[in-house]
Design a protein around this motif. Structure first.
Motif, short mmCIF file in Angstrom:
data_model
loop_
_atom_site.label_atom_id
_atom_site.label_comp_id
_atom_site.label_asym_id
_atom_site.label_seq_id
_atom_site.Cartn_x
_atom_site.Cartn_y
_atom_site.Cartn_z
N LYS A 194 7.01 2.79 5.17
CA LYS A 194 6.61 1.80 4.77
C LYS A 194 5.29 2.33 4.15
N ALA A 195 4.64 2.83 4.48
CA ALA A 195 2.62 3.51 3.51
C ALA A 195 4.11 3.14 1.82
N LYS A 196 4.58 3.62 2.00
CA LYS A 196 5.51 4.01 0.05
C LYS A 196 5.56 2.50 -0.43
N LEU B 171 6.98 8.23 12.61
CA LEU B 171 6.43 8.20 11.32
C LEU B 171 7.42 8.44 10.55
N MET B 172 8.53 8.75 10.27
CA MET B 172 8.94 8.32 8.37
C MET B 172 9.41 7.20 8.73
N GLN C 44 3.32 0.77 -3.70
CA GLN C 44 4.13 0.43 -4.92
C GLN C 44 3.94 -1.28 -4.86
N LYS C 45 3.91 -1.78 -3.75
CA LYS C 45 4.07 -3.08 -3.80
C LYS C 45 2.55 -3.51 -4.32
N MET C 46 1.41 -3.00 -4.15
CA MET C 46 0.06 -3.37 -4.36
C MET C 46 -0.39 -2.67 -5.93
N GLN C 47 0.58 -1.85 -6.37
CA GLN C 47 0.55 -1.35 -7.63
C GLN C 47 1.01 -2.41 -8.15
N ASP C 48 2.05 -2.86 -8.29
CA ASP C 48 2.74 -3.94 -8.59
C ASP C 48 2.20 -5.09 -8.40
N ALA C 49 1.63 -5.80 -7.39
CA ALA C 49 0.27 -6.94 -7.89
C ALA C 49 -1.25 -6.24 -8.71
#
Length: 106
Positions: free
Chosen positions: A10-12, A4-5, A16-21
């Motif tokens: 990975k989700a976090k 879970l951790m 961040q990658k999505m925000q950068d994209a």
């Protein structure tokens, strides 16, 4: 619990990658044209209208309807190109993730 951790990390990271994209896609521009290039629309890869060029030969009062149709067609062309750029960018980010086909993240 470690799984879970790991998933949360990975989700976090993906977030961040999505925000950068998203930020990067706002800087990418595409052009759509119609009427053999007499109308050209420039959009950001996110679909925001950035520019419009109209050949002076189209600026005749009795041809307004033709011009309107050409603008719509040029915008549709640019929008399709913008979506292709966005899909290409996102496919690299989501590679290996179990995301259902057809699910859009943007």
């Amino acid at each position: 619990m470690r799984d879970l951790m790991g998933m949360m990390a990975k989700a976090k990271e993906l977030q961040q990658k999505m925000q950068d994209a998203q930020a990067e896609l706002d800087q990418v521009t595409v052009e759509g044209a119609s009427g053999g290039g007499v109308v050209v629309v420039t959009l950001s890869a996110k679909g925001d209208l950035r520019g419009l060029k109209i050949d002076p030969s189209l600026l005749k009062p009795d041809e307004a309807e033709i011009l309107e149709d050409l603008i719509v067609a040029a915008h549709a062309d640019a929008r399709a190109k913008a979506e292709a750029v966005m899909q290409e960018k996102m496919s690299g980010l989501t590679a290996g993730l179990p995301i259902p086909p057809g699910m859009k993240l943007f």
